[in-house]
Each structure stands twice: as C-alpha cells, then as structure tokens.
Design an enzyme around this catalytic site. Structure first.
Site, PDB file in Angstrom:
ATOM      1  N   HIS A  74      38.562 -19.205  -4.583  1.00 59.36           N
ATOM      2  CA  HIS A  74      39.189 -18.350  -3.569  1.00 59.36           C
ATOM      3  C   HIS A  74      38.670 -18.814  -2.198  1.00 59.36           C
ATOM      4  O   HIS A  74      37.541 -19.316  -2.101  1.00 59.36           O
ATOM      5  CB  HIS A  74      38.735 -16.916  -3.863  1.00 59.36           C
ATOM      6  CG  HIS A  74      39.407 -15.862  -3.058  1.00 59.36           C
ATOM      7  ND1 HIS A  74      39.053 -15.558  -1.762  1.00 59.36           N
ATOM      8  CD2 HIS A  74      40.406 -14.998  -3.380  1.00 59.36           C
ATOM      9  CE1 HIS A  74      39.798 -14.554  -1.327  1.00 59.36           C
ATOM     10  NE2 HIS A  74      40.632 -14.195  -2.280  1.00 59.36           N
ATOM     11  N   ASP A 110      30.908 -16.217  -8.318  1.00 61.08           N
ATOM     12  CA  ASP A 110      31.839 -15.267  -7.725  1.00 61.08           C
ATOM     13  C   ASP A 110      32.472 -14.482  -8.882  1.00 61.08           C
ATOM     14  O   ASP A 110      33.339 -14.987  -9.591  1.00 61.08           O
ATOM     15  CB  ASP A 110      32.889 -16.045  -6.920  1.00 61.08           C
ATOM     16  CG  ASP A 110      34.020 -15.144  -6.432  1.00 61.08           C
ATOM     17  OD1 ASP A 110      34.069 -13.965  -6.816  1.00 61.08           O
ATOM     18  OD2 ASP A 110      34.869 -15.651  -5.672  1.00 61.08           O
ATOM     19  N   GLN A 140      36.713 -11.462 -10.074  1.00 64.68           N
ATOM     20  CA  GLN A 140      37.748 -11.272 -11.098  1.00 64.68           C
ATOM     21  C   GLN A 140      37.169 -11.074 -12.494  1.00 64.68           C
ATOM     22  O   GLN A 140      37.907 -10.812 -13.434  1.00 64.68           O
ATOM     23  CB  GLN A 140      38.705 -12.478 -11.118  1.00 64.68           C
ATOM     24  CG  GLN A 140      39.522 -12.644  -9.860  1.00 64.68           C
ATOM     25  CD  GLN A 140      40.487 -11.484  -9.616  1.00 64.68           C
ATOM     26  OE1 GLN A 140      40.874 -10.750 -10.530  1.00 64.68           O
ATOM     27  NE2 GLN A 140      40.879 -11.314  -8.365  1.00 64.68           N
ATOM     28  N   LYS A 185      38.028  -3.856  -7.044  1.00 71.79           N
ATOM     29  CA  LYS A 185      38.716  -4.472  -8.187  1.00 71.79           C
ATOM     30  C   LYS A 185      38.225  -3.870  -9.512  1.00 71.79           C
ATOM     31  O   LYS A 185      38.694  -4.232 -10.574  1.00 71.79           O
ATOM     32  CB  LYS A 185      38.493  -5.983  -8.195  1.00 71.79           C
ATOM     33  CG  LYS A 185      39.121  -6.687  -6.986  1.00 71.79           C
ATOM     34  CD  LYS A 185      38.994  -8.174  -7.095  1.00 71.79           C
ATOM     35  CE  LYS A 185      39.170  -8.897  -5.783  1.00 71.79           C
ATOM     36  NZ  LYS A 185      40.549  -9.015  -5.326  1.00 71.79           N
ATOM     37  N   CYS A 212      45.197 -16.765  -1.655  1.00 73.84           N
ATOM     38  CA  CYS A 212      43.949 -17.211  -1.007  1.00 73.84           C
ATOM     39  C   CYS A 212      43.299 -18.345  -1.784  1.00 73.84           C
ATOM     40  O   CYS A 212      42.062 -18.390  -1.929  1.00 73.84           O
ATOM     41  CB  CYS A 212      42.955 -16.065  -0.848  1.00 73.84           C
ATOM     42  SG  CYS A 212      43.550 -14.742   0.173  1.00 73.84           S
TER      43      CYS A 212
END
Ligand code: PMP
Length: 405
Positions: free
Chosen positions: A122, A199, A202, A225, A363
């Site tokens: 991202h 990261d 997600q 999220k 993104c």
C-alpha cells in the site's frame, strides 16, 4: 453458535437502502462497519467519564485514564505482545509506518543503506520510506510477485546484502488478498540481522495475530478495519527498538522534564504519544476487540472463507472475468475486471443496484503498474456478509456485463 442474523442486528447501517435497494456492503477492506457496542461505548465515554487522561487527580480523569490504559492492555492481548508498554496508539496504520520510518530512519539509516519492500505494498508502506530519501540516499529494493500474486521468495532472499537495514511488508495484500509467509520472511531477515515491520492492516480483521510467534520487530494496524472507530491505530514495537528510537513528535504527555536548556523524554509508551490521546477512540476500539473475540476470529475467518470460495467460483463463470490474486493462501478480497468494462463504470452501476465495492488503484499504484492495469473492482467480505448478499452481488455483476454486450 455463529448466528448471522444476530450479528447483522448489531450493525444498524446494514438496514439502509441505496437507490431503493438493500445495501450490500462489500467495501470492508477499506473500512468495516461498526457494531452498536462500539458507538455505545463512545457515547458512554462522553456521557459519563469524559476528561483528559494521565494528568488529573479528579475522579473523571482517573476513570478515563483507567479506561484508556485498559484499552492498551486489550490490544496487547489481541496481538499477544509481551508488554503493554510496547503498544503505541496512533491515528492508524499510515501514522504508525510514518513513525517507524521517520524515527528508525533518523537513528539507524545512512547514505547507501537499503530497505526491502514488496511490489504489493500500500502507498502507506512506500511513501514514508521515500520521504527519507530527501535527507539520506536510501535505496528501496522491491520483491516481485508471480502470476498468482505470490511473493517470489528466491528474489526476496537475493535482495539482502551488507547494506540491507530494514524490511517492511504487508501481512495480507489489500488488492490481491495474498497472505504472505511473514513468519518465514522475518526468520530469514533475522538470520541476516535485519529487523522487520509487518503492515497488518488487512490481516487484523481476519487472522489471529501473535507478534511473539511471528517475532515481528514492528506490527501495525488500523482500528477502523477491525469493527472499531476511525482515527485509531496501533504500533507494536519491540521494547529494544522503541527504547533506542528518538521521539516522533514533541509536546505534552511524552516528556519527563522540560527546560529551555534540556528536555528529557518519558518512558514507553508515552515517549511516542505526544498530546492528548484519543481515549474515546481507544476505549471504543477495546469494545470492538471484545466484540470480535465474542464471535471468535476463527469463526469469522471460516465464514468469510466460505463466502470467498462461493463468490469466486461463480464470478469465474462470467465471460471475460479476470480475477487478480489467486494465491493458495488468500484472505477476504476479490479484485477483478471484466473485459471491455472500465472498473469505474462497473463500480458506479453496482452502486445503483445497492452494492458497495471499491474501484481504482486501491493505493497500490506500483502493483497496478506491475499487473499492467490502471485499477480493479474490489469486493471484500466481513463477518456480517451473507450468501444472499454474495448472490445479489454476482447477479448485479452479471446484469452490468449484459448491459455492455
Ligand atoms: N496498509 C494496508 C495494507 C491497507 O489496506 C491500508 C488501508 N487501505 C493501509 C495500509 C492504510 O491504513 P489507514 O488508512 O487506516 O492508515
């Protein structure tokens, strides 16, 4: 028991209609919806205990502080961090990565050093590293993917050299859904003496995260999220790094003593939390994590996996359908294009049919470039989506395809 109707009743927004059709919300990878226990917690904080944290002797301030610090402990448990001091609250994944890039970069990086990223990152895990390049000549090395959207591990290993100082990569791709073998990748980086940031934006809504098992040096995520409020994020960092790294921002809360001649900084986690924290958000996030635990992440993941399998198989039957990301280990996103139909047209027409999906580059422009496309349509599932909604989505895609014939 996994009772989907009971779960749906916790999310009032799901009863909305869009263009006269029941809302089918499939933009969960961008932001998940919020259960009522989360916004009731926000309202309760404002109604009963609103007061600035950490600095008051009065009861409200102490109660607000206790709630905020319990939220930190709640997050620690969620990611199985060894210590709650290693949990820093930020505004989101983006701010967490900027904090690490800026602070780690200042302390440990010099001209000629290299950082390994992957092509599926991202922008939040690309641009903060590029910002360092205005001060220092830092090289970015990029791991490519194969035709299924799986990272090329051979290339990954070949990118390490004596100038490699850091690896930063996503646990799960927000476009391809690929679940990366981060544990093995971290192990390899550690063999070379290189720390790793994961990261987890997600991954957090779908996978059980155990930062100790992964041995991640840094792990970042966003509350919005994971059924939590907007504007709250987490940076987990190993104490040994966080203690050595300089503060990111200066101000109240993060100091031990201030003098015009010399200021000393507070201990972890406060050193990295300048200013009044969003204690309303952190406590609401704790409620969201309680909610996730009540249902069970494993139950959520298996429900979503069923929807993914069903939807993917049916979509594949549509003529001209191309799905991007077919990794064997895949999470809850389906990115696709249908030959001859622009992704924006598909997204706008689906909206008219009540279906909320995301369109564009998500993104992740370097990934789009490597795939040779400008963007995709992305449908992503959460705990409250149903098979009937998957059917409505598939029927709507078929309808749009017919319109273009
Ligand atoms: N990384 C990934 C993999 C993401 O999916 C996102 C959100 N789309 C981000 C980082 C940025 O998260 P936020 O906007 O909450 O900071």
């Amino acid at each position: 028991m996994f009772d989907i109707e009971k779960i749906r009743a916790d999310f009032p927004i799901l009863s909305r209609e869009i263009c006269g059709k029941p809302l089918v919300y499939l933009d969960n990878a961008a932001t998940s919806q919020t259960p009522s226990c989360v916004f009731e917690r926000i309202s309760d904080t404002y109604c009963r205990i609103n007061a600035n944290v950490h600095r008051g002797v009065h009861t409200l301030s102490q109660e607000a502080t206790d709630a905020h610090e319990s939220a930190r402990e709640r997050v620690r448990k969620f990611i199985n961090a060894p210590k709650s001091e290693e949990v820093i609250f930020t505004r989101g994944t983006t701010e967490s990565i900027n904090l690490v890039a800026s602070s780690f970069g200042k302390k440990y990086l010099s001209d000629g050093d290299e950082i390994i990223l992957t092509v599926m990152e991202h922008h939040a895990n690309i641009v903060p590293w590029q910002l360092l390049q205005s001060d220092k000549k830092i090289g970015l090395r990029v791991v490519p993917i194969d035709e299924h959207g799986v990272l090329d591990q051979e290339v990954y290993r070949s990118l390490f050299n004596e100038r490699t100082r850091f690896v930063s990569l996503s646990h799960v791709s927000n476009v391809l859904g690929t679940v990366n073998p981060v544990k093995e990748m971290i192990r390899y980086a550690h063999e070379k003496g290189v720390p790793v940031l994961i990261d987890g934006a997600q991954a957090a809504p779908h996978l059980r995260i155990d930062v100790q098992d992964l041995d991640a040096d840094f792990y970042v995520l966003s509350a919005h999220k994971v059924y939590g409020p907007t504007g709250i994020g987490v940076l987990y960092g190993k104490e040994k790094w966080l203690n050595e790294m300089p503060p990111y921002q200066g101000g109240g809360e993060m100091i031990a003593h201030v003098d015009f001649e010399k200021t000393t900084f507070g201990n972890l986690p406060f050193k990295f939390e300048a200013g009044t924290p969003d204690y309303v958000g952190t406590t609401a996030f704790a409620s969201a994590l309680d909610y996730v635990d009540r249902i069970g992440l494993e139950n959520i993941a298996s429900h979503e996996a069923g929807l993914m399998k069903y939807t993917t198989e049916r979509l594949m039957k549509i003529e001209g359908m191309r799905i991007f990301g077919t990794a064997p280990e895949k999470s809850s996103v389906i990115s696709f294009l249908v030959d001859g139909i622009h992704h924006y047209d598909m997204g706008m027409l689906l909206d008219k049919l009540g279906i909320a999906v995301r369109t564009g580059h998500h993104c992740a422009q370097p990934l789009m470039t490597s795939l040779g496309i400008e963007g995709t349509v992305r449908a992503s599932f959460a705990v409250y989506n149903t098979q009937a909604e998957a059917d409505a989505f598939i029927t709507a895609v078929e309808k749009v395809v017919k319109m273009f014939k």
